[in-house]
Design a protein around this motif. Structure first.
Motif: not given
Length: 184
Positions: A139-143, A145-146, A150-151, A182-184
């Motif tokens: 919910i914070s950026g999906r793909n 994010l680095t 994510k971790l 966040g989908f790419r």
């Protein structure tokens, strides 16, 4: 103990309700995938769960099955598969993983087992709870994010876990998914 028991009850209730409510959609997708791509319908892949225990995670298949033509994953994805991924519809079969107790509705995303040896001691805390269909990173950026972001969000979730946080993540997930954020 209260959190874990309540979370499991919430998981089972949500999975059952969603499986019943979405069964016409799941059946339609099963037929579409069969007609457009053939068999198998599902992509089954080993992932690391709670305490790094392996489990088979289910997804709808989104790529052509034939790897023998030297195509990249990006070239193998089908138009239907791209739509399924854009709106995270390919993840619906993971409700079965939740029902079976291998996953939770909310938690760190289950990553490939081949990454298990590369986590730092701190990052290994993500295995202190069951992986989730959705989570703070989703919910914070999906793909967008680095890997490290994510971790970090997975660790933040594990360290601050609460039913209130789970409910907030559940409430935000449909908005993020419907907007394909966040989908790419």
């Amino acid at each position: 103990m209260f959190y874990e028991t309540t979370k499991r009850l919430l998981d089972v209730a949500c999975a059952c309700i969603l499986l019943v409510f979405l069964s016409p959609v799941i059946l339609l997708l099963t037929m579409l995938i069969f007609l457009k791509m053939g068999r198998p319908i599902f992509f089954v892949h080993q992932r690391s769960g709670w305490q790094k225990r392996p489990f088979c995670m289910f997804k709808f298949r989104t790529m052509h099955a034939d790897k023998g033509q030297g195509l990249t994953d990006g070239q193998r994805i089908t138009p239907l598969g791209l739509t399924l991924r854009r709106y995270s519809i390919d993840e619906l079969p993971q409700l079965l993983n939740v029902f079976m107790g291998q996953m939770s509705i909310v938690g760190p995303r289950p990553l490939l087992r081949e990454y298990d040896d590369f986590y730092s001691e701190l990052q290994n805390q993500r295995f202190l709870m069951k992986p989730g269909i959705t989570g703070l990173a989703q919910i914070s950026g999906r793909n967008n994010l680095t890997w490290d972001e994510k971790l970090q969000l997975d660790l933040e979730y594990v360290q601050r876990r609460s039913l209130w946080q789970d409910l907030k993540i559940i409430a935000k997930t449909p908005v993020v998914v419907c907007r394909a954020q966040g989908f790419r």
